[in-house]
Motif scaffolding. Structure first.
Motif, PDB file in Angstrom:
ATOM      1  N   GLU A 152      39.003  42.012  16.537  1.00 50.16           N
ATOM      2  CA  GLU A 152      38.391  40.934  15.764  1.00 50.16           C
ATOM      3  C   GLU A 152      37.522  40.048  16.633  1.00 50.16           C
ATOM      4  O   GLU A 152      36.527  39.491  16.173  1.00 50.16           O
ATOM      5  CB  GLU A 152      39.481  40.090  15.089  1.00 50.16           C
ATOM      6  CG  GLU A 152      40.266  40.840  14.014  1.00 50.16           C
ATOM      7  CD  GLU A 152      41.276  39.951  13.333  1.00 50.16           C
ATOM      8  OE1 GLU A 152      41.342  38.749  13.683  1.00 50.16           O
ATOM      9  OE2 GLU A 152      41.994  40.450  12.443  1.00 50.16           O
ATOM     10  N   LYS A 153      37.910  39.888  17.906  1.00 54.57           N
ATOM     11  CA  LYS A 153      37.157  39.050  18.829  1.00 54.57           C
ATOM     12  C   LYS A 153      37.416  39.543  20.244  1.00 54.57           C
ATOM     13  O   LYS A 153      38.341  40.317  20.491  1.00 54.57           O
ATOM     14  CB  LYS A 153      37.575  37.586  18.708  1.00 54.57           C
ATOM     15  CG  LYS A 153      39.036  37.353  19.025  1.00 54.57           C
ATOM     16  CD  LYS A 153      39.391  35.882  18.923  1.00 54.57           C
ATOM     17  CE  LYS A 153      40.864  35.651  19.294  1.00 54.57           C
ATOM     18  NZ  LYS A 153      41.228  34.224  19.236  1.00 54.57           N
ATOM     19  N   SER A 154      36.580  39.072  21.174  1.00 54.03           N
ATOM     20  CA  SER A 154      36.763  39.469  22.566  1.00 54.03           C
ATOM     21  C   SER A 154      38.100  38.956  23.087  1.00 54.03           C
ATOM     22  O   SER A 154      38.519  37.839  22.771  1.00 54.03           O
ATOM     23  CB  SER A 154      35.628  38.928  23.435  1.00 54.03           C
ATOM     24  OG  SER A 154      35.791  39.348  24.773  1.00 54.03           O
ATOM     25  N   ALA A 155      38.769  39.770  23.871  1.00 56.25           N
ATOM     26  CA  ALA A 155      40.102  39.420  24.367  1.00 56.25           C
ATOM     27  C   ALA A 155      40.067  38.713  25.715  1.00 56.25           C
ATOM     28  O   ALA A 155      41.116  38.378  26.265  1.00 56.25           O
ATOM     29  CB  ALA A 155      40.954  40.680  24.480  1.00 56.25           C
ATOM     30  N   GLU A 156      38.873  38.483  26.263  1.00 61.25           N
ATOM     31  CA  GLU A 156      38.824  37.806  27.561  1.00 61.25           C
ATOM     32  C   GLU A 156      39.122  36.324  27.392  1.00 61.25           C
ATOM     33  O   GLU A 156      38.754  35.699  26.418  1.00 61.25           O
ATOM     34  CB  GLU A 156      37.465  38.015  28.235  1.00 61.25           C
ATOM     35  CG  GLU A 156      36.240  37.635  27.421  1.00 61.25           C
ATOM     36  CD  GLU A 156      35.877  36.165  27.551  1.00 61.25           C
ATOM     37  OE1 GLU A 156      36.351  35.539  28.516  1.00 61.25           O
ATOM     38  OE2 GLU A 156      35.154  35.662  26.686  1.00 61.25           O
ATOM     39  N   THR A 157      39.821  35.765  28.376  1.00 60.49           N
ATOM     40  CA  THR A 157      40.180  34.347  28.334  1.00 60.49           C
ATOM     41  C   THR A 157      39.490  33.548  29.435  1.00 60.49           C
ATOM     42  O   THR A 157      39.732  32.344  29.553  1.00 60.49           O
ATOM     43  CB  THR A 157      41.705  34.170  28.472  1.00 60.49           C
ATOM     44  OG1 THR A 157      42.140  34.711  29.727  1.00 60.49           O
ATOM     45  CG2 THR A 157      42.435  34.876  27.336  1.00 60.49           C
ATOM     46  N   GLY A 158      38.663  34.179  30.219  1.00 59.97           N
ATOM     47  CA  GLY A 158      37.954  33.498  31.289  1.00 59.97           C
ATOM     48  C   GLY A 158      37.303  34.508  32.207  1.00 59.97           C
ATOM     49  O   GLY A 158      37.505  35.712  32.068  1.00 59.97           O
ATOM     50  N   TYR A 159      36.499  34.016  33.129  1.00 63.27           N
ATOM     51  CA  TYR A 159      35.836  34.890  34.086  1.00 63.27           C
ATOM     52  C   TYR A 159      36.781  35.252  35.222  1.00 63.27           C
ATOM     53  O   TYR A 159      37.804  34.598  35.440  1.00 63.27           O
ATOM     54  CB  TYR A 159      34.582  34.217  34.634  1.00 63.27           C
ATOM     55  CG  TYR A 159      33.397  34.363  33.718  1.00 63.27           C
ATOM     56  CD1 TYR A 159      32.488  35.400  33.871  1.00 63.27           C
ATOM     57  CD2 TYR A 159      33.203  33.476  32.660  1.00 63.27           C
ATOM     58  CE1 TYR A 159      31.408  35.546  33.017  1.00 63.27           C
ATOM     59  CE2 TYR A 159      32.127  33.609  31.798  1.00 63.27           C
ATOM     60  CZ  TYR A 159      31.236  34.653  31.983  1.00 63.27           C
ATOM     61  OH  TYR A 159      30.173  34.803  31.124  1.00 63.27           O
ATOM     62  N   LEU A 160      36.423  36.300  35.972  1.00 64.95           N
ATOM     63  CA  LEU A 160      37.251  36.790  37.065  1.00 64.95           C
ATOM     64  C   LEU A 160      36.371  37.493  38.075  1.00 64.95           C
ATOM     65  O   LEU A 160      35.503  38.286  37.715  1.00 64.95           O
ATOM     66  CB  LEU A 160      38.298  37.779  36.542  1.00 64.95           C
ATOM     67  CG  LEU A 160      39.224  38.374  37.595  1.00 64.95           C
ATOM     68  CD1 LEU A 160      40.402  37.440  37.848  1.00 64.95           C
ATOM     69  CD2 LEU A 160      39.738  39.735  37.157  1.00 64.95           C
ATOM     70  N   ALA A 161      36.584  37.197  39.350  1.00 62.06           N
ATOM     71  CA  ALA A 161      35.883  37.909  40.418  1.00 62.06           C
ATOM     72  C   ALA A 161      36.754  37.868  41.667  1.00 62.06           C
ATOM     73  O   ALA A 161      37.758  37.163  41.725  1.00 62.06           O
ATOM     74  CB  ALA A 161      34.509  37.291  40.696  1.00 62.06           C
ATOM     75  N   ALA A 162      36.355  38.645  42.655  1.00 60.12           N
ATOM     76  CA  ALA A 162      37.131  38.731  43.894  1.00 60.12           C
ATOM     77  C   ALA A 162      36.191  38.950  45.063  1.00 60.12           C
ATOM     78  O   ALA A 162      35.111  39.521  44.915  1.00 60.12           O
ATOM     79  CB  ALA A 162      38.135  39.882  43.813  1.00 60.12           C
ATOM     80  N   THR A 163      36.618  38.501  46.227  1.00 56.84           N
ATOM     81  CA  THR A 163      35.846  38.723  47.442  1.00 56.84           C
ATOM     82  C   THR A 163      36.781  38.728  48.639  1.00 56.84           C
ATOM     83  O   THR A 163      37.974  38.451  48.521  1.00 56.84           O
ATOM     84  CB  THR A 163      34.742  37.658  47.612  1.00 56.84           C
ATOM     85  OG1 THR A 163      33.826  38.074  48.629  1.00 56.84           O
ATOM     86  CG2 THR A 163      35.320  36.298  47.972  1.00 56.84           C
ATOM     87  N   SER A 164      36.209  39.055  49.791  1.00 55.87           N
ATOM     88  CA  SER A 164      36.987  39.088  51.025  1.00 55.87           C
ATOM     89  C   SER A 164      36.499  38.007  51.975  1.00 55.87           C
ATOM     90  O   SER A 164      35.391  37.471  51.839  1.00 55.87           O
ATOM     91  CB  SER A 164      36.859  40.459  51.701  1.00 55.87           C
ATOM     92  OG  SER A 164      35.524  40.661  52.147  1.00 55.87           O
ATOM     93  N   ALA A 165      37.341  37.693  52.943  1.00 53.90           N
ATOM     94  CA  ALA A 165      36.976  36.804  54.041  1.00 53.90           C
ATOM     95  C   ALA A 165      37.745  37.279  55.263  1.00 53.90           C
ATOM     96  O   ALA A 165      38.577  38.191  55.181  1.00 53.90           O
ATOM     97  CB  ALA A 165      37.294  35.351  53.701  1.00 53.90           C
TER      98      ALA A 165
END
Length: 245
Positions: A152-165
């Motif tokens: 019925e609608k998009s199931a995402e609840t927020g953005y998400l990303a990842a990186t290294s240091a």
């Protein structure tokens, strides 16, 4: 300190996100971060693991692999060995956990989104690139299933990303390439959402214990990098053409 590719210590590598890379998949992305390239494809199917049956929830899970010549020397296919390696299992579980952290599983009960992440070329940060690209592919898969009447609608609840240091030559640095990662005194990965809230951290001191100040510096660098990656994701999701910052 002069970095291998001339970047500043707080600078991520060039990013390119190409959506719709595999037309058969519900969602797909080729993400390129520097020379690291990962193909992320999402498939939708009926059914969930047995522990979720009747719970009114769906599932998001991931599989990860690296092509034999993604690295300078050929690696043996895990299928030929008859089993997955510990690194592979650890990474695919990380990808799945990270995506579920920003997904409303009740939006698609008794159904599963499979996320396949295949490394085409590895130059450091393959797991973090996979998470960042998989998020965009999953967003597209949600939209595909809305169009097909399954959601019925998009199931995402927020953005998400990842990186290294990491700490390289005594200096905290963001988004390590392979050579930097190989020589790093500390190797660190961070996953966070669009609010800057941390989903998961992984860190290893290669040569000495990590002072708290160095850890805080790597967290700050990683959150800065993730903020930039999320800007890349937003730009990519707003257009159907390959996007490069």
């Amino acid at each position: 300190m002069i970095r291998t590719d001339g970047r500043e210590s707080d600078q991520i590598r060039p990013v390119k996100i190409t959506r719709g890379y595999i037309p058969h998949a519900e969602g797909s992305v080729l993400i390129e971060i520097g020379r690291t390239r990962v193909l992320c494809a999402v498939s939708f199917e009926e059914g969930v693991p047995s522990f979720l049956k009747g719970s009114g929830r769906g599932w998001v899970t991931a599989e990860y692999s690296m092509l034999p010549r993604a690295t300078p020397t050929r690696s043996t296919r895990e299928a030929a060995l008859g089993r997955q390696g510990g690194r592979t299992m650890e990474i695919q579980r990380l990808i799945g956990r990270s995506l579920r952290a920003v997904t409303d599983l009740s939006a698609f009960p008794d159904r599963t989104f499979w996320v396949d992440c295949d490394v085409i070329e590895a130059d450091g940060g393959t797991r973090t690139a996979a998470i960042t690209g998989a998020y965009v592919a999953l967003r597209d898969a949600f939209e595909t299933m809305i169009d097909e009447g399954e959601l019925e609608k998009s199931a995402e609840t927020g953005y998400l990303a990842a990186t290294s240091a990491g700490i390289v030559g005594g200096v905290p640095c963001l988004d390590l390439c392979f050579e930097e990662d190989f020589h790093a005194e500390v190797d660190f990965n961070l996953v966070a959402d669009g609010n800057g809230d941390i989903v998961e951290m992984q860190g290893t001191a290669e040569h000495r214990p990590v002072p708290r100040g160095d850890m805080e510096a790597m967290v700050d660098l990683s959150l800065k990098g993730i903020s930039e990656l999320i800007k890349c994701q937003k730009a990519a999701l707003s257009t159907d053409t390959p996007w490069t910052p």
